[in-house]
Write a protein that holds these residues in place. Structure first.
Motif, mmCIF file in Angstrom:
data_model
loop_
_atom_site.group_PDB
_atom_site.id
_atom_site.type_symbol
_atom_site.label_atom_id
_atom_site.label_comp_id
_atom_site.label_asym_id
_atom_site.label_seq_id
_atom_site.Cartn_x
_atom_site.Cartn_y
_atom_site.Cartn_z
ATOM 1 N N ILE A 295 0.835 -1.205 0.000
ATOM 2 C CA ILE A 295 0.000 0.000 0.000
ATOM 3 C C ILE A 295 0.871 1.256 0.000
ATOM 4 O O ILE A 295 0.662 2.188 -0.802
ATOM 5 N N GLY A 296 1.841 1.293 0.901
ATOM 6 C CA GLY A 296 2.720 2.454 0.953
ATOM 7 C C GLY A 296 3.580 2.592 -0.282
ATOM 8 O O GLY A 296 3.804 3.712 -0.775
ATOM 9 N N LEU A 297 4.076 1.481 -0.816
ATOM 10 C CA LEU A 297 4.889 1.539 -2.026
ATOM 11 C C LEU A 297 4.071 2.035 -3.211
ATOM 12 O O LEU A 297 4.577 2.780 -4.065
ATOM 13 N N THR A 298 2.797 1.650 -3.284
ATOM 14 C CA THR A 298 1.940 2.122 -4.370
ATOM 15 C C THR A 298 1.661 3.612 -4.246
ATOM 16 O O THR A 298 1.672 4.349 -5.250
ATOM 17 N N LEU A 299 1.386 4.089 -3.014
ATOM 18 C CA LEU A 299 1.190 5.521 -2.806
ATOM 19 C C LEU A 299 2.437 6.315 -3.170
ATOM 20 O O LEU A 299 2.350 7.396 -3.769
ATOM 21 N N LEU A 300 3.582 5.794 -2.814
ATOM 22 C CA LEU A 300 4.839 6.456 -3.156
ATOM 23 C C LEU A 300 5.040 6.512 -4.659
ATOM 24 O O LEU A 300 5.434 7.543 -5.215
ATOM 25 N N ALA A 301 4.752 5.411 -5.334
ATOM 26 C CA ALA A 301 4.977 5.356 -6.781
ATOM 27 C C ALA A 301 4.037 6.288 -7.532
ATOM 28 O O ALA A 301 4.442 6.960 -8.497
ATOM 29 N N GLN A 302 2.793 6.367 -7.100
ATOM 30 C CA GLN A 302 1.832 7.208 -7.796
ATOM 31 C C GLN A 302 2.063 8.698 -7.548
ATOM 32 O O GLN A 302 1.727 9.522 -8.398
ATOM 33 N N GLY A 303 2.629 9.042 -6.401
ATOM 34 C CA GLY A 303 2.849 10.452 -6.093
ATOM 35 C C GLY A 303 4.187 10.983 -6.539
ATOM 36 O O GLY A 303 4.300 12.166 -6.900
ATOM 37 N N CYS A 304 5.221 10.173 -6.508
ATOM 38 C CA CYS A 304 6.589 10.620 -6.837
ATOM 39 C C CYS A 304 7.038 9.913 -8.106
ATOM 40 O O CYS A 304 7.711 8.872 -8.055
ATOM 41 N N ALA A 324 4.334 -1.681 -9.172
ATOM 42 C CA ALA A 324 3.826 -0.308 -9.183
ATOM 43 C C ALA A 324 4.961 0.701 -9.287
ATOM 44 O O ALA A 324 4.851 1.711 -10.004
ATOM 45 N N ILE A 325 6.053 0.450 -8.605
ATOM 46 C CA ILE A 325 7.202 1.354 -8.691
ATOM 47 C C ILE A 325 7.783 1.350 -10.098
ATOM 48 O O ILE A 325 8.122 2.397 -10.653
ATOM 49 N N GLY A 326 7.883 0.181 -10.701
ATOM 50 C CA GLY A 326 8.437 0.106 -12.048
ATOM 51 C C GLY A 326 7.559 0.762 -13.092
ATOM 52 O O GLY A 326 8.063 1.400 -14.035
ATOM 53 N N GLN A 327 6.244 0.650 -12.936
ATOM 54 C CA GLN A 327 5.348 1.228 -13.923
ATOM 55 C C GLN A 327 5.208 2.734 -13.789
ATOM 56 O O GLN A 327 5.094 3.441 -14.799
ATOM 57 N N CYS A 328 5.211 3.254 -12.558
ATOM 58 C CA CYS A 328 4.990 4.690 -12.342
ATOM 59 C C CYS A 328 6.281 5.496 -12.383
ATOM 60 O O CYS A 328 6.294 6.620 -12.905
ATOM 61 N N CYS A 329 7.343 4.958 -11.837
ATOM 62 C CA CYS A 329 8.621 5.687 -11.752
ATOM 63 C C CYS A 329 9.494 5.276 -12.932
ATOM 64 O O CYS A 329 10.405 4.437 -12.801
ATOM 65 N N GLN A 330 9.213 5.870 -14.071
ATOM 66 C CA GLN A 330 9.937 5.500 -15.283
ATOM 67 C C GLN A 330 11.373 6.006 -15.282
ATOM 68 O O GLN A 330 12.186 5.528 -16.077
ATOM 69 N N MET A 331 11.717 6.949 -14.394
ATOM 70 C CA MET A 331 13.069 7.495 -14.349
ATOM 71 C C MET A 331 13.940 6.810 -13.305
ATOM 72 O O MET A 331 15.102 7.210 -13.118
ATOM 73 N N LEU A 332 13.433 5.810 -12.630
ATOM 74 C CA LEU A 332 14.196 5.142 -11.572
ATOM 75 C C LEU A 332 15.417 4.440 -12.151
ATOM 76 O O LEU A 332 15.297 3.600 -13.051
ATOM 77 N N GLU A 333 16.587 4.782 -11.590
ATOM 78 C CA GLU A 333 17.843 4.216 -12.073
ATOM 79 C C GLU A 333 18.538 3.333 -11.041
ATOM 80 O O GLU A 333 19.343 2.483 -11.423
ATOM 81 N N GLU A 334 18.278 3.533 -9.767
ATOM 82 C CA GLU A 334 18.962 2.768 -8.722
ATOM 83 C C GLU A 334 17.954 2.333 -7.665
ATOM 84 O O GLU A 334 17.216 3.162 -7.129
ATOM 85 N N LEU A 335 17.942 1.051 -7.364
ATOM 86 C CA LEU A 335 17.050 0.475 -6.365
ATOM 87 C C LEU A 335 17.889 -0.316 -5.369
ATOM 88 O O LEU A 335 18.686 -1.178 -5.757
#
Length: 522
Positions: A295-304, A324-335
């Motif tokens: 739930i928190g990861l989805t909220l984070l992905a949709q907002g940031c 959800a993080i991969g689909q919303c945060c298209q600029m993510l380079e480091e996890l």
């Protein structure tokens, strides 16, 4: 009775009355002779003070003279191009060194003093701030990063007057109520707390050790009003109310680190549009426990959606959260996942990270408990670096799933990983495009397991092997030696014991007895 003839030493017959008949030596003013000192006049010379010694030094006189000459020189005068001559010390004697001379710094504007202070080393800012109140205030305007240790410094408003231009603020230590009479310091990475000898079931920190969320939110509201240009914030125990205010006022915030926050708290940071770096710490064993799930990861992905770097420490989640993080945060380079508590199958969610360059796993007890079938895993096509630090990789199934997802990786770094045996390391041959391999502290890996993998990598260019005690120099094969000769970079220090013995060669140290316990021959 006729008088007796006068003696030659009588003052009446003495031709020179300046001689004294009662002294051993005579003093003649005309000859300018000085009488030797009497024994009573011989005294120990008084020790000279340090200022007296300094005043007698010619070099110091020259320096003070030149300083005073420059001070009294008119502003419109041009410097002389002629070579410097010896200063006239007679004129120096007439100059007075007055420590009560008027201070000329008030004639300088604040902007000019700030420019001067900014050129000085940071180590001098504290000493400069003690000169006067004006310098104290001006040096506070130069400070941009601050770690607050007392929460009253925030609530009283003193921090805003003392440091009006902060862009980096850390509040974690100030939100933890520590025991001041304790001498036991417990440290976990960047956080240190003072604890007593009583260990509660909840850990070193009691339930009342952390400030309540409403108190933290009030401080965040004040910070949002005073620091609209804030760029980095580290907080603990905050709720969505305080974070929402930060999102509204601090539009330039780019880096956020949250400790002990739940899923609903992440709803507050959804309005921070320029946020690029986020670190979430949900659980730290012995300190605090908070739940961050899908739930928190989805909220984070949709907002940031502009996230570039994300680090999850002690967070729960599963395939849905990573997807959800991969689909919303298209600029993510480091996890980065540290001590994660992910459910089985989360690895397959990495295939949705279309721009991921670096994957880091730190202090993970397991990689993926149930990765699923190989054909459903997918792969992260853009991944270039894979880092495993202090992870347990005994499970062959999860290790194979990891290398399948990261099959296009260029760099593999394995540091102090437990359970990395030859058969587990052999699974890394799935990655065919490796150019760099770094091994450190992998004590179970042998030269046979290393050779079987590195010889299969045709694009390998750099190899680093350090502190892998099961790999011996004497076991290097000709094929492996040939590979070493064509590498662009080779750092080969596998056995720390052999390295120590090579460094001690010729010193006769490290032997039983050495040079000090040799038997003497009779």
């Amino acid at each position: 009775m006729s008088p007796s003839p006068e003696s030659p030493n009588s003052p009446k017959t003495n031709p020179n009355p300046s001689f004294s008949p009662n002294s051993d030596h005579y003093y003649n003013k005309n000859l300018n002779l000085t009488p030797p000192p009497s024994p009573k006049a011989k005294r120990r010379p008084r020790a000279q003070s340090l200022p007296v010694i300094w005043s007698k030094e010619q070099a110091l006189k020259h320096v003070i003279y030149n300083m005073q000459q420059q001070f009294h020189r008119p502003l419109d005068s041009t410097p002389s191009v002629s070579p410097p001559s010896e200063p006239d010390l007679t004129s120096f004697q007439s100059l007075s060194f007055d420590p009560t001379a008027p201070d000329c710094t008030p004639l300088l504007s604040d902007e000019l003093l700030l420019k001067i202070f900014s050129k000085l080393p940071i180590s001098q800012h504290v000493s400069n701030s003690l000169v006067c109140k004006r310098w104290f205030y001006l040096n506070g305007r130069l400070v941009q990063s601050l770690i607050v240790t007392n929460w009253s410094f925030i609530t009283s408003g003193r921090v805003f007057n003392r440091f009006p231009n902060l862009t980096d603020l850390d509040l974690v230590r100030s939100c933890i109520r520590m025991r001041k009479n304790s001498s036991i310091l417990v440290t976990h990475k960047r956080m240190s707390v003072l604890v007593d000898t009583n260990f509660t079931p909840n850990g070193f920190l009691e339930e009342t050790a952390l400030l309540p969320s409403n108190a933290v939110d009030q401080g965040l509201i004040m910070i949002a009003e005073k620091y609209p240009n804030l760029q980095r914030l580290v907080a603990i125990g905050a709720s969505d109310e305080g974070l929402l205010r930060i999102a509204e006022e601090c539009s330039t915030l780019q880096e956020l680190e949250l400790h002990c926050c739940g899923d609903l708290a992440l709803k507050g940071i959804s309005g921070i549009k320029n946020l690029q770096v986020v670190k979430l710490i949900g659980f730290i064993d012995g300190f605090y426990n908070s739940i961050i799930s899908d739930i928190g990861l989805t909220l984070l992905a949709q907002g940031c959606r502009r996230l570039v770097k994300l680090e999850l420490c002690g967070c729960e989640g599963s395939y849905d959260g990573i997807k959800a993080i991969g689909q919303c945060c298209q600029m993510l380079e480091e996890l980065t996942l540290s001590d994660h508590r992910m459910d089985g199958g989360w690895l397959s969610g990495l295939s949705f990270c279309g721009n991921l360059k670096t994957l880091r796993l730190k202090s993970c007890k397991s990689i993926d408990k149930s990765p699923g079938a190989d054909e459903h895993l997918g792969s992260c096509l853009t991944l270039e670096e894979l880092h495993l630090q202090r992870c347990q990789i005994r499970d062959k199934q999860s290790a194979k799933a990891l290398f399948l997802v990261c099959e296009n990786v260029r760099d593999i770094v394995l540091q102090n990983c437990w359970g990395l045996e030859d058969d587990v390391f052999g699974l890394s041959s799935i990655c065919r495009r490796v150019k760099l391999l770094s091994l450190e502290g992998c004590s179970l890996l042998s030269i046979k397991g290393l050779e079987s993998v590195v010889l299969s990598w045709k694009e390998l260019q750099r190899l680093r092997v350090m502190s892998c005690n099961n790999i011996k120099d004497t076991e290097v094969t000709p094929e492996l030696a040939t590979l070493f000769s064509v590498l662009k970079e080779l750092k080969w220090r596998p056995d720390s014991r052999s390295l120590l013995s090579s460094n001690l060669a010729g010193t006769e140290m490290g032997k039983k007895g050495g040079r000090f316990f040799k038997r003497s021959k009779d």
